[in-house]
Design an enzyme around this catalytic site. Structure first.
Site, PDB file in Angstrom:
ATOM      1  N   VAL A 185      -5.108  13.803   2.318  1.00  0.00           N
ATOM      2  CA  VAL A 185      -5.092  12.349   2.091  1.00  0.00           C
ATOM      3  C   VAL A 185      -4.255  11.939   0.879  1.00  0.00           C
ATOM      4  O   VAL A 185      -4.324  10.796   0.433  1.00  0.00           O
ATOM      5  CB  VAL A 185      -6.530  11.768   1.966  1.00  0.00           C
ATOM      6  CG1 VAL A 185      -7.268  11.916   3.273  1.00  0.00           C
ATOM      7  CG2 VAL A 185      -7.301  12.439   0.836  1.00  0.00           C
ATOM      8  N   LYS A 186      -3.451  12.845   0.360  1.00  0.00           N
ATOM      9  CA  LYS A 186      -2.648  12.495  -0.799  1.00  0.00           C
ATOM     10  C   LYS A 186      -1.286  11.891  -0.372  1.00  0.00           C
ATOM     11  O   LYS A 186      -0.938  11.908   0.810  1.00  0.00           O
ATOM     12  CB  LYS A 186      -2.447  13.725  -1.686  1.00  0.00           C
ATOM     13  CG  LYS A 186      -3.756  14.241  -2.307  1.00  0.00           C
ATOM     14  CD  LYS A 186      -4.505  13.180  -3.096  1.00  0.00           C
ATOM     15  CE  LYS A 186      -5.452  13.721  -4.141  1.00  0.00           C
ATOM     16  NZ  LYS A 186      -6.769  14.168  -3.639  1.00  0.00           N
ATOM     17  N   THR A 187      -0.550  11.397  -1.386  1.00  0.00           N
ATOM     18  CA  THR A 187       0.700  10.667  -1.124  1.00  0.00           C
ATOM     19  C   THR A 187       1.680  11.471  -0.282  1.00  0.00           C
ATOM     20  O   THR A 187       2.351  10.925   0.603  1.00  0.00           O
ATOM     21  CB  THR A 187       1.352  10.259  -2.462  1.00  0.00           C
ATOM     22  OG1 THR A 187       0.375   9.579  -3.239  1.00  0.00           O
ATOM     23  CG2 THR A 187       2.561   9.364  -2.242  1.00  0.00           C
TER      24      THR A 187
END
Ligand code: PLP
Length: 405
Positions: A185-187
């Site tokens: 769910v990170k950039t």
């Protein structure tokens, strides 16, 4: 945010390169891999993209923090100052190396309050660990000055702020070491992965060895590697690195989209005078993964969050104050020191001490804050509709509040 929203043929291509050779490991098998070194390539891309001298990929952001702490020599008896608003991983890493987490208040930047940091420094303090939450950054000039003044290490947990910058330098590259997470769910994502970034050769060499059982990586024969120190296995695989390699090439595009969408949503919320926004030490450097906004009181904020739930528009907006993952008020497992492995009694006491510590200054900020995740796939129409729905709930609550008070 997050990078998985724009997953596609580029990621498939990079992964397929690895599948063609079947060499899924990042080290060794030089002939069989036919020149395919995805982890090495990604490390180089990270150095170029973020402007650091060295990058060591590992299996997660948590592993990156643990590796960086070990490489910095932080352990038994050392206190590390970190903010009351972060993800649980930040203190998990500290406990895993035997260091003592010392939580202090955040201010309206949603990151470490420099004053709170100053007040927590004592002879055991070894390191300051700002956590650049929700795409933006801590007040780095202040924190770097404190580190210099007191001869402390600076470790940036930049797991949530990939691509943010501070006065022209990329977040994660300003301290002795900095970390990113590439979890799902990170950039940008590797599915699972993380990186230690540093400009210090000694920290890089230590991170490189530590994350691969302490092997010194000096020769061409892995089996002949020596062990100058005891390490661990926090390796990333070639498959994960391949996904990250495709994603890092898209980062510039992600940031442009995020900044545009964030601005558009902010313009809509700004029409309400009672709404204010998070203070950002370098506005131009915000990666804009979230729009974090404040309402005048905790009571109004709670009522708005409740109304957003009722209207079914809460998805993508986070009220961290009531959240089990990110804010100290709900970390009962920390406050009771619920570890599976036994801790030294002094360490246990230091951890449990947080149960009775005053975080009213953090509460005053966090209880009034909502962060809205900025999507990469939003259309202009969706931003308008989302913004107007949020504005509608705020106006409704403000009107009710005006009547009852
Ligand atoms: C995601 C995150 C981590 C940990 O990363 P993982 O890759 O999930 O282990 C650490 N710190 C912060 C602030 C994070 O958001």
């Amino acid at each position: 945010m997050p990078g998985f929203e724009l997953f596609g043929k580029e990621e498939r291509k990079e992964v397929n390169d690895v599948m063609e050779t079947g060499i899924l490991m990042r080290y060794g098998f030089d002939g069989a891999r036919k020149g395919i070194w995805k982890a090495k390539e990604l490390e180089q891309a990270i150095c170029e993209t973020f402007g650091c001298k060295y990058a060591q990929l590992v299996s997660s952001g948590t592993a990156a923090l643990t590796t960086a702490l070990s490489a910095l020599g932080i352990g038994y008896g050392d206190e590390v100052i970190l903010p009351s608003f972060t993800f649980v991983a930040s203190f998990e890493a500290l406990l895993s190396v035997g260091a003592i987490p010392v939580f202090v208040d955040v201010d309206d930047t949603l990151t470490l309050s420099p004053t709170a940091v100053r007040n927590a420094i004592n002879p055991q303090t070894k390191c300051i660990m700002p956590v650049h939450m929700c795409g933006s950054m801590a007040d780095m000039d202040e924190l770097m000055a404190i580190c210099k003044e007191h001869d402390l290490l600076l470790l940036e947990d930049a797991c949530q702020s990939i691509g943010a910058s501070y006065k022209g330098k990329k977040i994660g590259t300003l301290g002795d070491a900095g970390t990113f997470s590439f979890d799902f769910v990170k950039t940008i994502t590797c599915a699972e992965g993380g990186v230690v970034m540093t400009n210090r050769e000694d920290i890089y060499i230590a991170s490189d060895g530590y994350s691969d059982h302490g092997h010194d990586h000096k020769g061409t024969d892995r089996g002949a590697d020596l062990h100058p120190f005891i390490g661990y296995n926090y390796r990333i695989s070639e498959l994960h690195a391949a996904v990250g390699l495709a994603q890092i090439k898209k980062l510039g595009g992600f940031l442009t989209i995020q900044r545009n969408n964030n601005k558009a949503l902010r313009a809509i919320l700004s029409t309400i005078p009672e709404v204010s926004f998070r203070r950002i030490p370098d506005e131009a450097g915000d990666s804009c993964t979230f729009l974090s906004w404040f309402l005048p009181t905790a009571e109004i904020t709670k009522a708005v969050v409740t109304e957003m739930r009722t209207q079914g528009i809460i998805a993508g907006s986070f009220y961290w104050f009531d959240n089990n993952w990110h804010y100290i008020s709900k970390w009962d497992h920390l406050k009771t020191s619920a570890t599976l492995n036994k801790l030294h009694p002094d360490m246990k006491a230091a951890v449990m001490h947080h149960a009775n510590k005053d975080f009213s200054a953090s509460d005053a900020v966090m209880s009034r804050c909502v962060s809205t995740l900025v999507g990469l796939l939003w259309t202009e129409e969706q931003i308008r509709s989302k913004g107007n729905q949020i504005v509608g709930t705020i106006k409704k609550v403000l009107a009710e509040h005006a009547v009852t008070s």
